[in-house]
Design a protein around this motif. Structure first.
Motif, PDB file in Angstrom:
ATOM      1  N   TYR A  84       0.830  -1.201   0.000  1.00  0.00           N
ATOM      2  CA  TYR A  84       0.000   0.000   0.000  1.00  0.00           C
ATOM      3  C   TYR A  84       0.872   1.261   0.000  1.00  0.00           C
ATOM      4  O   TYR A  84       1.931   1.308   0.633  1.00  0.00           O
ATOM      5  CB  TYR A  84      -0.927  -0.007   1.217  1.00  0.00           C
ATOM      6  CG  TYR A  84      -1.836  -1.215   1.233  1.00  0.00           C
ATOM      7  CD1 TYR A  84      -3.052  -1.199   0.564  1.00  0.00           C
ATOM      8  CD2 TYR A  84      -1.451  -2.392   1.886  1.00  0.00           C
ATOM      9  CE1 TYR A  84      -3.883  -2.318   0.547  1.00  0.00           C
ATOM     10  CE2 TYR A  84      -2.269  -3.505   1.879  1.00  0.00           C
ATOM     11  CZ  TYR A  84      -3.486  -3.471   1.209  1.00  0.00           C
ATOM     12  OH  TYR A  84      -4.287  -4.580   1.190  1.00  0.00           O
ATOM     13  N   CYS A 139      -3.012   2.352  -3.955  1.00  0.00           N
ATOM     14  CA  CYS A 139      -2.517   3.677  -3.569  1.00  0.00           C
ATOM     15  C   CYS A 139      -3.665   4.583  -3.146  1.00  0.00           C
ATOM     16  O   CYS A 139      -4.715   4.602  -3.795  1.00  0.00           O
ATOM     17  CB  CYS A 139      -1.785   4.353  -4.731  1.00  0.00           C
ATOM     18  SG  CYS A 139      -0.404   3.440  -5.434  1.00  0.00           S
ATOM     19  N   PHE A 140      -3.433   5.342  -2.088  1.00  0.00           N
ATOM     20  CA  PHE A 140      -4.302   6.470  -1.797  1.00  0.00           C
ATOM     21  C   PHE A 140      -3.921   7.595  -2.758  1.00  0.00           C
ATOM     22  O   PHE A 140      -2.738   7.852  -2.993  1.00  0.00           O
ATOM     23  CB  PHE A 140      -4.102   6.964  -0.366  1.00  0.00           C
ATOM     24  CG  PHE A 140      -4.769   6.113   0.684  1.00  0.00           C
ATOM     25  CD1 PHE A 140      -6.113   5.791   0.588  1.00  0.00           C
ATOM     26  CD2 PHE A 140      -4.049   5.657   1.776  1.00  0.00           C
ATOM     27  CE1 PHE A 140      -6.737   5.017   1.563  1.00  0.00           C
ATOM     28  CE2 PHE A 140      -4.660   4.887   2.760  1.00  0.00           C
ATOM     29  CZ  PHE A 140      -6.005   4.561   2.659  1.00  0.00           C
ATOM     30  N   LEU A 154      -8.850   6.240  -4.465  1.00  0.00           N
ATOM     31  CA  LEU A 154      -7.968   5.080  -4.534  1.00  0.00           C
ATOM     32  C   LEU A 154      -7.593   4.813  -5.988  1.00  0.00           C
ATOM     33  O   LEU A 154      -8.395   5.018  -6.896  1.00  0.00           O
ATOM     34  CB  LEU A 154      -8.662   3.831  -3.975  1.00  0.00           C
ATOM     35  CG  LEU A 154      -9.346   3.930  -2.618  1.00  0.00           C
ATOM     36  CD1 LEU A 154      -9.986   2.590  -2.267  1.00  0.00           C
ATOM     37  CD2 LEU A 154      -8.367   4.357  -1.536  1.00  0.00           C
ATOM     38  N   VAL A 228       2.425   3.027   2.964  1.00  0.00           N
ATOM     39  CA  VAL A 228       1.319   2.967   3.914  1.00  0.00           C
ATOM     40  C   VAL A 228       1.225   1.529   4.414  1.00  0.00           C
ATOM     41  O   VAL A 228       1.290   0.589   3.610  1.00  0.00           O
ATOM     42  CB  VAL A 228      -0.014   3.374   3.247  1.00  0.00           C
ATOM     43  CG1 VAL A 228      -1.184   3.216   4.220  1.00  0.00           C
ATOM     44  CG2 VAL A 228       0.061   4.806   2.722  1.00  0.00           C
ATOM     45  N   LYS A 230      -0.672  -1.832   6.087  1.00  0.00           N
ATOM     46  CA  LYS A 230      -2.018  -2.399   5.951  1.00  0.00           C
ATOM     47  C   LYS A 230      -2.923  -1.879   7.062  1.00  0.00           C
ATOM     48  O   LYS A 230      -4.105  -1.586   6.841  1.00  0.00           O
ATOM     49  CB  LYS A 230      -1.929  -3.933   6.013  1.00  0.00           C
ATOM     50  CG  LYS A 230      -3.283  -4.651   5.918  1.00  0.00           C
ATOM     51  CD  LYS A 230      -3.932  -4.440   4.562  1.00  0.00           C
ATOM     52  CE  LYS A 230      -5.036  -5.446   4.272  1.00  0.00           C
ATOM     53  NZ  LYS A 230      -6.157  -5.412   5.226  1.00  0.00           N
ATOM     54  N   TRP A 233      -3.878   1.658   6.210  1.00  0.00           N
ATOM     55  CA  TRP A 233      -4.815   1.622   5.084  1.00  0.00           C
ATOM     56  C   TRP A 233      -6.232   1.295   5.568  1.00  0.00           C
ATOM     57  O   TRP A 233      -7.192   1.998   5.245  1.00  0.00           O
ATOM     58  CB  TRP A 233      -4.339   0.574   4.074  1.00  0.00           C
ATOM     59  CG  TRP A 233      -5.195   0.421   2.863  1.00  0.00           C
ATOM     60  CD1 TRP A 233      -6.273  -0.422   2.721  1.00  0.00           C
ATOM     61  CD2 TRP A 233      -5.067   1.109   1.610  1.00  0.00           C
ATOM     62  NE1 TRP A 233      -6.804  -0.306   1.460  1.00  0.00           N
ATOM     63  CE2 TRP A 233      -6.095   0.620   0.757  1.00  0.00           C
ATOM     64  CE3 TRP A 233      -4.185   2.064   1.121  1.00  0.00           C
ATOM     65  CZ2 TRP A 233      -6.264   1.074  -0.549  1.00  0.00           C
ATOM     66  CZ3 TRP A 233      -4.347   2.521  -0.190  1.00  0.00           C
ATOM     67  CH2 TRP A 233      -5.370   2.030  -1.002  1.00  0.00           C
TER      68      TRP A 233
END
Length: 244
Positions: A84, A139-140, A154, A228, A230, A233
């Motif tokens: 992430y 990905c954010f 996202l 990031v 988990k 996230w």
């Protein structure tokens, strides 16, 4: 992402300009609020070009190369070992060397199912993080350098790390004269829209949670590509239905 002069593009800009002149001879001043993005974000690509020319009537440069982007769906690239990330981009138009380096989640959604080459990363730490990305990673999408910076959507990695051609394009805001084709310094991945968040989750809100105190966004806010966990996230996604 391939650049096209005076068209809308995604940015992850790691640099600032106080005032630039667009190809139309109009002065443009960058937004001073929020943190800098990538893409460092970046230069314009052919996808945004179509979007910009239709929406804004911008002219394109005939010297800009054309990028071939993926049309695969996110599900096609799912990996059992998903990692992430958070990637930043500026949603408000800002010009460098006549290039509009902005690119929003709305821009990414508008080209779906095509993908966007995430070019313009010119920070070594951000580059190294980007090079660790693999197909299926999530990905954010973070809007930076705007009135209310925060996570807005996202996206998914659908193109593995490869050479960022903008480093060789003179006049491009991300041109690097010290980089050679034999030893490229900068790389990009291709990302594809997944969805918008039910509500934007702003930086100020994120800073208020103990669960996110170790997040790179909180500790290393200006980094345009970030890891990031988990746990982070899942926690952030759990906030979608909560009131700010």
């Amino acid at each position: 992402m391939v650049t096209t002069r005076s068209k809308s593009k995604r940015t992850l800009s790691d640099s600032h300009v106080e005032e630039t002149i667009t190809s139309d001879g109009v002065k443009a001043t960058p937004n001073a609020t929020g943190s800098s993005s990538k893409r460092p974000r970046t230069a314009v690509n052919s996808n945004k070009a179509a979007l910009s020319s239709a929406a804004k009537g911008d002219s394109s440069s005939s010297s800009a190369p054309v990028s071939v982007t993926s049309t695969s769906s996110p599900a096609a690239h799912k990996s059992k070992n998903v990692s992430y990330f958070l990637i930043k981009s500026e949603p408000i138009p800002r010009y460098e060397n006549g290039y509009n380096i902005s690119f929003s989640i709305e821009n990414l959604e508008s080209i779906y199912p095509k993908s966007e080459p995430w070019t313009g990363i010119r920070n070594y730490e951000a580059r190294n993080i980007l090079q660790s990305m693999k197909l299926g990673d999530q990905c954010f999408f973070y809007h930076s350098n705007c009135g209310k910076p925060g996570i807005v959507g996202l996206c998914e990695v659908v193109g593995e790390p490869s050479v960022d051609e903008t480093q060789y394009q003179e006049g491009n805001p991300y041109y690097d004269p010290k980089s050679t084709t034999d030893k490229p310094k900068w790389f990009k991945v291709d990302v594809q829209f997944v969805r918008n968040l039910r509500r934007p989750i702003g930086l100020k809100e994120l800073q208020g949670y103990d669960e996110l105190s170790d997040m790179q966004l909180i500790k290393r806010g200006r980094l345009s590509v970030q890891r990031v966990t988990k746990e982070q996230w899942d926690f952030i996604l759990s906030l979608e239905n909560a009131e700010e």
